[in-house]
Enzyme design. Structure first.
Site: not given
Lengths: 512, 512
Positions: A319, A348, A451
């Protein structure tokens, strides 16, 4: 056999982290050629109260949170210190049972409602430090609402069972208008009301003075509020009330956490990259990724308690650095991708690719030397913790031998002090790297755009239902009437149909 | 407004997932130019029992697990069906309380001890499906030991408290010799012994016939064992006993899970990329990343229940595709990086970079239309779940408008059937992509190398202590005597000092 030997590779801070860049595969000359003057000038400018976030014309003062005397005014110094004291006092009263629910019971649980920077910090703190080595909690139990998924919110609130009545709610939103925490608040209020529990006497807000949330808390008479400030970005807010309050409630030694950060600040304020591990790390990111983020940062903490730290770092780095424009307005599309979980588990999973596949990463190993005093032998003279270290050192060597660069950060043990120092180290590296690539690391314009786009979709969903009040229509007719994208409209309709608000009638849809 | 309209963009499987490649920014011609004949030939060869994993000369038969009648021999068909029945029967007897602890109590909890492919699958299943929308568990509660960190193991076992006595232990290791699960087993045995609880009557092994673990389970008289087979890789084992047993114990409808995968297999067996979403997805990965993985895959599930799915996918994709050599032995360093957590939470973390920063990713949106029947209005005619969809569609649009490609997978709801189908879809896309880039997607040579490097470090740690039996030495002297890298030696010594096994004496170290 010596793997590599850079003269600048090992620096130790007072009882916290050792920085080891010996396998980073960058040269001293390349690091020395970077524009350190600008980076350190920017650092000094920020720390002394200059406008570190030019787009929003704001100061960038998160370092003052752990060293209030460095704040540019005496008023600010007093405000920070008073807030720390108020948080500590409030948390102590909750934990001691002095401060009770409206029904006169001691609080047992905390539901933390926040998202992004307001949430990941507290979650990392609690996950890492709230339990002792026997799995016993030191303070109240925390739960997190960090999304607007009603299923997730319901499940978290339902799991509380009867403890809902003894739960303290922290609502955290800097602007006080972010939809996710507001929705979390609304659903929590509904759950409390359904249980016949009065709301205000169990609510706390952490928000900017004067925000909508602040006004609501004041008008309804919530237990208390704590401030957020415009000179502390959400992703840098863990040392403000945002992190301090949940940390103290969970029983974490937050004074020690702040002290660790403060120590790291002092060490990484040195204006010579050779003696400053934050600068050396930022420079290594730059050289390894050609100043364009060509290498992903893979975070491999060999400690189960640090499992969420890579997500915290992902937010802090991406960010801050993922920006379209540089400080002069040129389009640069910068950024560094960060991911990771925990070693040795990840050996793994994706370590196969790190070792053999695309050579496009810089690995950051986090080594904790003393895993637990309760370590156990699994073979003669070898403990489970020895295995953990063996996997770290083995992977570090295997990656080096196949030409993959890495950094190694080592702490004697993982406590609040070490966590504060670790977070400060990365905060400072991110800030310095922002200067090296000449971008503003302290705003987030893309979040605002997201937004707005979401709000437009909700508006379209309402418009669909309004348009159907005139009668059934096909999807094509609706798309034309509303000027909508066919696929977006289709998804909205599918959801409205599945939730019983719209019905299909052959080729057409109508209100249910 | 139409965002984009590819003719091949929307395909729906029978009640499961819709595949939407309309915003992937790849052309039909580019997809059509790929070598589909080879990819589909390889698929048919694998599914009919050919050697799909040439380096290890093994068949690749995980699709038979959900369609036993497709196995190449009748014996294999019977073996698979019998194993499914045996797992179901065993789990039912545990859940009903018919099968009891040695002390005659019903089992309440399960500790699952495994790592990598043996662990992430069960954890995703349980995290996604074991709780209903009220947070109530349908079966036993599962806990996971997935590392050799003694602190993490202690905390998990300690949290059980008195329920340790009613805990069933599943030990999962294909080879039966992987150190992490064996250490988890050893520490669990110590905890049981310390509590005075006999061990064998609460232990189950899932492993290959004849492995060390299998021998131990047989010799000690464990409750039972279930098989792993060399034709099922760990990361493809979720539909074998590895996933079935913990799923059934947790109360997940595993028959429906298998059925979902089986349906997806049928849909994605079609030998035309236009009608096969697994092929279309693999082709899109190829075209978008130039056949070299130049785009990271970012998984954004807008459903809290899918939070761990990106980690599952990260293992599946990166361990399969991150390879040094192609099938002809050429050095290619292939791979695709995968990361992600959950939307909309991540919009407040790294979506800033996705939208504005480096244009180096392909986003995969996972959309669940019906989040929960208990969705709640937060504004007039708008629910919390509507917000969740709004954020998804808004982000999808915002990324498209800034030139970032995405895929959208949509399910009506998230149940065991949908999860089985989703996992099968990605398994098949990974396999097809492996053919398109001409690598073996079914082995993991780098994991073995990491194990060996770790073993060498443990050997060095023992050698240090042996060398110190002759008296105190400096680090430099030790490094020379042992032919060790100075930094590796230093880290090993620091740990030995902190854990009280070695002591510092001025410049020298000695046995404590």
């Amino acid at each position: 056999m010596t793997l590599w030997n850079a003269p600048f590779c090992l620096r130790q801070s007072d009882q916290t982290w050792t920085y080891d860049g010996s396998l980073a595969m960058v040269t001293e000359d390349a690091l020395d050629a970077l524009d350190w003057n600008t980076a350190f000038d920017d650092m000094r400018n920020r720390e002394t109260g200059g406008i570190g976030n030019p787009d929003e014309q704001r100061q960038v003062g998160h370092v003052w949170l752990r060293a209030p005397e460095l704040a540019p005014t005496g008023d600010l110094t007093a405000l920070i210190s008073e807030t720390v004291a108020a948080v500590r006092d409030f948390a102590a009263r909750v934990r001691s049972g002095e401060l009770k629910t409206p029904e006169g019971k001691a609080f047992t649980d905390v539901v933390h409602i926040g998202i992004g920077g307001s949430q990941l910090g507290p979650q990392v703190l609690v996950d890492c430090l709230a339990e002792d080595e026997n799995g016993a909690r030191q303070g109240l139990q925390l739960h997190f609402l960090d999304n607007t998924d009603p299923d997730g919110i319901h499940r978290t609130l339902s799991r509380l069972g009867e403890r809902l009545a003894t739960t303290l709610f922290l609502v955290v939103s800097k602007s006080g208008s972010t939809p996710e925490p507001l929705n979390g608040l609304k659903l929590s209020v509904k759950a409390l009301e359904a249980a016949g529990l009065p709301v205000p006497g169990r609510m706390v807000a952490i928000t900017m003075d004067g925000s909508l949330l602040h006004k609501q808390a004041t008008a309804e008479g919530w237990l208390t509020t704590f401030p957020m400030w415009d000179w502390v970005g959400g992703r840098f807010s863990i040392m403000s009330a945002v992190g301090l309050l949940p940390g103290e409630l969970a029983g974490v030694d937050m004074a020690s956490f702040l002290a660790g950060a403060r120590t790291m600040d002092m060490w990484t304020r040195v204006m010579d990259w050779r003696d400053n591990p934050a600068a050396q790390m930022a420079g290594t990111w730059f050289v390894a990724g050609h100043g364009r983020g060509d290498r992903n940062i893979v975070v491999l903490p060999y400690a189960d308690r640090l499992e969420l730290f890579s997500r915290y770092l992902q937010q802090l780095v991406m960010e801050s650095l993922g920006k379209r424009l540089d400080l002069d307005g040129n389009v640069v599309h910068q950024g560094i991708t960060v991911y990771g979980n925990k070693g040795s588990t990840d050996q793994h999973a994706y370590v196969q690719q790190l070792r053999d596949g695309r050579n496009d990463m810089l690995v950051v190993f986090l080594q904790v030397l003393q895993t637990t005093a309760r370590d156990v032998q699994v073979e003669d003279d070898i403990t489970a913790g020895d295995y953990l270290q063996g996997f770290l050192l083995g992977t570090r060597r295997a990656l080096f031998e196949s030409g993959r660069p890495s950094l190694t950060l080592t702490a004697p043990e993982l406590d609040a002090y070490a966590m504060g120092a670790l977070i400060a180290l990365f905060e400072r590296a991110v800030s310095l790297y922002g200067s090296l690539i000449h971008i503003n690391a302290f705003h987030q314009p893309g979040v605002e755009a997201g937004k707005k786009a979401a709000a437009a979709m909700l508006k379209l969903s309402l418009a669909v239902r309004e348009a159907l009040q005139g009668g059934a229509k096909t999807e094509a007719e609706l798309a034309e009437v509303l000027g909508a994208d066919a696929m977006e409209l289709h998804y909205l309709l599918e959801r409205l149909v599945l939730s019983g608000r719209v019905a299909r009638d052959g080729e057409r849809v109508k209100l249910a």
